[in-house]
Design a protein around this motif. Structure first.
Motif, PDB file in Angstrom:
ATOM      1  N   VAL A   1       0.870  -1.173   0.000  1.00  0.00           N
ATOM      2  CA  VAL A   1       0.000   0.000   0.000  1.00  0.00           C
ATOM      3  C   VAL A   1       0.904   1.220   0.000  1.00  0.00           C
ATOM      4  O   VAL A   1       1.747   1.368   0.896  1.00  0.00           O
ATOM      5  CB  VAL A   1      -0.931   0.013   1.233  1.00  0.00           C
ATOM      6  N   VAL A   2       0.780   2.044  -1.045  1.00  0.00           N
ATOM      7  CA  VAL A   2       1.543   3.294  -1.090  1.00  0.00           C
ATOM      8  C   VAL A   2       0.632   4.429  -0.616  1.00  0.00           C
ATOM      9  O   VAL A   2      -0.579   4.419  -0.906  1.00  0.00           O
ATOM     10  CB  VAL A   2       2.127   3.591  -2.493  1.00  0.00           C
ATOM     11  N   GLN A   3       1.214   5.359   0.118  1.00  0.00           N
ATOM     12  CA  GLN A   3       0.419   6.410   0.757  1.00  0.00           C
ATOM     13  C   GLN A   3       1.157   7.751   0.734  1.00  0.00           C
ATOM     14  O   GLN A   3       2.385   7.788   0.722  1.00  0.00           O
ATOM     15  CB  GLN A   3       0.207   6.094   2.243  1.00  0.00           C
ATOM     16  N   VAL A   4       0.386   8.812   0.798  1.00  0.00           N
ATOM     17  CA  VAL A   4       0.929  10.125   1.139  1.00  0.00           C
ATOM     18  C   VAL A   4       0.320  10.518   2.478  1.00  0.00           C
ATOM     19  O   VAL A   4      -0.898  10.453   2.660  1.00  0.00           O
ATOM     20  CB  VAL A   4       0.587  11.188   0.072  1.00  0.00           C
ATOM     21  N   LEU A   5       1.188  10.874   3.423  1.00  0.00           N
ATOM     22  CA  LEU A   5       0.748  11.288   4.756  1.00  0.00           C
ATOM     23  C   LEU A   5       1.025  12.771   4.925  1.00  0.00           C
ATOM     24  O   LEU A   5       2.072  13.261   4.506  1.00  0.00           O
ATOM     25  CB  LEU A   5       1.511  10.509   5.832  1.00  0.00           C
ATOM     26  N   GLU A   6       0.096  13.465   5.548  1.00  0.00           N
ATOM     27  CA  GLU A   6       0.230  14.912   5.731  1.00  0.00           C
ATOM     28  C   GLU A   6       0.075  15.269   7.209  1.00  0.00           C
ATOM     29  O   GLU A   6      -0.781  14.714   7.904  1.00  0.00           O
ATOM     30  CB  GLU A   6      -0.853  15.613   4.905  1.00  0.00           C
TER      31      GLU A   6
END
Ligand code: ATP
Ligand code: MG
Length: 137
Positions: free
Chosen positions: A71-76
């Motif tokens: 699972v690839v993600q962008v976290l902010e």
């Protein structure tokens, strides 16, 4: 707010740990602003970890990262890059602090459940490798 790139690695997806890991990410104040499941090709894994290509574990790393979906993600969040690295814990799970993702879930140094970017430049580069701008909301 800062953004970082995250991968829930094959050892985590295989053991159905993505929900438990996401709960830790969100509890740490990081927002998942993009997320998808992908099965990396060997070439994609080689490109992603190109910085390590001379290291003795490179072949095994590429093999593991392309062996099953991730699972690839962008976290902010505030200081997302450093914050996420704290939440992940040390690369070697035996050295990771209590309560970190790697302490709780990693199997060993290679199969250590998660990746997080290590600097603003690599975060921007890794996000761009996996997400179009309009996929990040
Ligand atoms: P990541 O980049 O995946 O977030 P990291 O920044 O903690 O992890 P790096 O030094 O960048 O660690 O190594 C990248 C990945 O390569 C590690 O997460 C791990 O899966 C693997 N790795 C690193 N060192 C070793 C080792 N000595 N033996 C086996 N695998 C290793
Ligand atoms: Mg790294």
């Amino acid at each position: 707010l800062e953004r970082t790139f995250s991968i829930l690695k094959p050892d985590a997806t295989r053991r159905n740990l993505t929900g438990l890991i996401n709960a830790k990410i969100e509890a740490a104040g990081l927002r998942i602003v993009a997320q998808k499941r992908v099965h990396m090709t060997r070439a994609q894994a080689e490109t992603f970890y190109a910085v390590h290509k001379e290291r003795p574990f490179f072949g095994e790393l590429v093999e593991q990262m392309s062996a099953a979906p991730v699972v690839v993600q962008v976290l902010e969040g505030e200081n997302a890059i450093l914050r996420y690295r704290e939440v992940m814990g040390a690369t070697n799970p035996e050295k990771a602090d209590a309560g970190t993702i790697r302490k709780e879930y990693a199997l060993n140094m290679g199969e250590n459940s998660v990746h997080g970017s290590d600097a603003p430049e690599t975060a921007a580069q890794e996000i761009a490798q996996w997400f179009a701008g309009n996929e990040i909301v």
